[in-house]
Design an enzyme around this catalytic site. Structure first.
Site, PDB file in Angstrom:
ATOM      1  N   LYS A  59       1.528  -1.329  -0.553  1.00  0.00           N
ATOM      2  CA  LYS A  59      -0.049   0.003  -0.132  1.00  0.00           C
ATOM      3  C   LYS A  59       0.528   1.355  -0.099  1.00  0.00           C
ATOM      4  CE  LYS A  59      -4.506  -1.288   1.167  1.00  0.00           C
ATOM      5  NZ  LYS A  59      -4.358  -2.243   1.752  1.00  0.00           N
ATOM      6  N   SER A  84      -7.763   1.490   8.750  1.00  0.00           N
ATOM      7  CA  SER A  84      -7.256   0.786  10.410  1.00  0.00           C
ATOM      8  C   SER A  84      -6.907  -0.142  10.391  1.00  0.00           C
ATOM      9  CB  SER A  84      -8.304   0.484  10.978  1.00  0.00           C
ATOM     10  OG  SER A  84      -9.575  -0.447  10.209  1.00  0.00           O
ATOM     11  N   GLU A 210      -9.756 -13.974  -3.226  1.00  0.00           N
ATOM     12  CA  GLU A 210     -10.392 -13.452  -2.371  1.00  0.00           C
ATOM     13  C   GLU A 210     -11.041 -14.561  -1.563  1.00  0.00           C
ATOM     14  OE1 GLU A 210     -13.627 -11.118  -4.191  1.00  0.00           O
ATOM     15  OE2 GLU A 210     -14.934 -12.242  -5.010  1.00  0.00           O
ATOM     16  N   GLY A 214     -16.034 -13.246   1.505  1.00  0.00           N
ATOM     17  CA  GLY A 214     -16.201 -12.435   0.456  1.00  0.00           C
ATOM     18  C   GLY A 214     -16.165 -11.743  -0.488  1.00  0.00           C
ATOM     19  N   ASP A 216     -17.978 -10.922  -3.026  1.00  0.00           N
ATOM     20  CA  ASP A 216     -17.991  -9.657  -3.914  1.00  0.00           C
ATOM     21  C   ASP A 216     -17.672  -9.608  -5.465  1.00  0.00           C
ATOM     22  OD1 ASP A 216     -16.150  -8.739  -2.527  1.00  0.00           O
ATOM     23  OD2 ASP A 216     -16.428  -6.799  -3.222  1.00  0.00           O
ATOM     24  N   SER A 313       0.824 -10.097  -0.214  1.00  0.00           N
ATOM     25  CA  SER A 313       1.030  -8.295  -0.303  1.00  0.00           C
ATOM     26  C   SER A 313       1.335  -7.836   0.992  1.00  0.00           C
ATOM     27  CB  SER A 313      -1.021  -8.623  -0.496  1.00  0.00           C
ATOM     28  OG  SER A 313      -1.224  -8.570   0.019  1.00  0.00           O
TER      29      SER A 313
END
Ligand SMILES: *Cc1c(COP(=O)(O)O)cnc(C)c1O
Length: 329
Positions: A59, A84, A210, A214, A216, A313
């Site tokens: 990130k 968070s 994923e 989750g 989606d 990651s």
């Protein structure tokens, strides 16, 4: 919601520009191999280890790229984000390195270690009550009051372009690969990686992975529109996103071959593999890509000589929690 026709998706040229901006500021992380993985799965793996990135996750790339593009007025007022997790630390550290203020909006009950880490990078932390306050409204209000620029965790062209630099570095080091597996939350890393893959290895199959709870992303890919779900229960806390972004979905539907899901038990297996065999601490979310690859190879063994890229990651996990997960069988 912006209409797709007017939305300018970032391109590989933006990834190239991001790579130039982060050079000398982000680490060029190592690409590791594992003889054990090769013997066990029958394919050659190339692990791009973003657990060794600054602040412990990819990130940093997207946040630093986004903040680097601020004009003088934006720099003076600074950056604001709500998170968070790793995005909080990425924005805090990038702001400090670029000499600008940062405000991070975090829930009151966020882990103490995360609050401390974010403050440790020099950011001002504003707490909110998850049960009574709307964090987006609060963040928007603070941004307006202080003139700060909001940096979203994934659905922003500069963030996506920055995240794409990890896969760019991977392909530059390994040459073309047959497949690439990426950890998928809101899709910043997956869409950025897909831009790099399509430019540098057009035949490479690209998969987002994923958590089962989750899914989606998978649902969205199948439905051809962004599907929203309730916050999923999974140990992959960095992938507890409820929906893909407009930009990330636009790229994913065009450039990603498929989305896979893995169970929490499969994540723990991958985490154990990294610890035992590669001597690496990888957080549950960072295990999605490899767990997905293992699942795919179990279902269908690889062709002879296949070369597979895995984006690992991140490595930020509370050590007590980590020990607990590894100890449970
Ligand atoms: C944020 C995060 C992800 C998911 O990234 P998206 O860009 O939201 O898809 C995966 N792994 C780690 C370690 C993260 O911090």
């Amino acid at each position: 919601m912006k209409a797709c026709s007017t939305m300018q998706l970032p391109t590989y040229d933006d990834v190239i520009a991001a790579a130039a901006r982060i050079e000398g500021h982000a680490h060029r992380t190592p690409v590791l191999q594992s003889a054990t993985a090769q013997a066990r799965w029958g394919a050659q793996f190339f692990f791009k280890c973003e657990n060794f990135q600054r602040m412990g996750a990819f990130k940093f790339r997207g946040a630093f790229n986004a903040l680097s593009k601020f004009d003088a007025a934006q720099r003076k007022a600074g950056a604001i984000a709500f998170s968070s997790g790793n995005h909080a630390q990425a924005v805090a550290l990038s702001a400090r390195m670029l000499g600008m203020p940062a405000v991070i909006v975090m829930p009151q009950d966020a882990p103490a270690a995360k609050l401390a880490a974010t403050r440790g990078y020099g950011a001002e932390v504003v707490l909110y009550d998850r049960f009574t306050e709307d964090r987006e409204a609060l963040t928007q209000r603070l941004a307006a009051e202080r003139g700060m620029t909001l940096v979203p965790p994934y659905d922003h062209p500069d963030v996506i372009a920055g995240q794409g630099t990890a896969a760019k570095e991977l392909f530059e080091e390994t040459g073309a690969l047959d497949r690439l597996y990426i950890c998928l939350g809101g899709g910043g890393l997956t869409s950025g990686s897909a831009l790099a893959a399509r430019a540098l290895a057009p035949k490479c199959k690209v998969y987002g992975v994923e958590p089962e709870a989750g899914d989606d992303g998978l649902q969205s890919l199948r439905a051809g529109r962004i599907v929203r779900i309730a916050t999923p229960k999974t140990i992959a806390d960095g992938a507890q996103t409820q929906y893909l972004g407009e930009y990330t979905f636009g790229i994913i539907r065009r450039d990603v071959d498929d989305i896979l899901t893995v169970s929490d038990a499969q994540l723990v297996e991958a985490m154990r593999f990294f610890a035992e065999r590669m001597k690496m601490v990888v957080e549950p979310t960072g295990c999605l890509s490899f767990a997905g690859a293992c699942k795919a190879l179990e279902e269908k063994p690889p062709a002879k000589g296949e070369r597979i890229g895995i984006i690992v990651s991140g490595g930020n996990v509370d050590l007590a929690r980590y020990a607990e997960l590894l100890a449970a069988r």
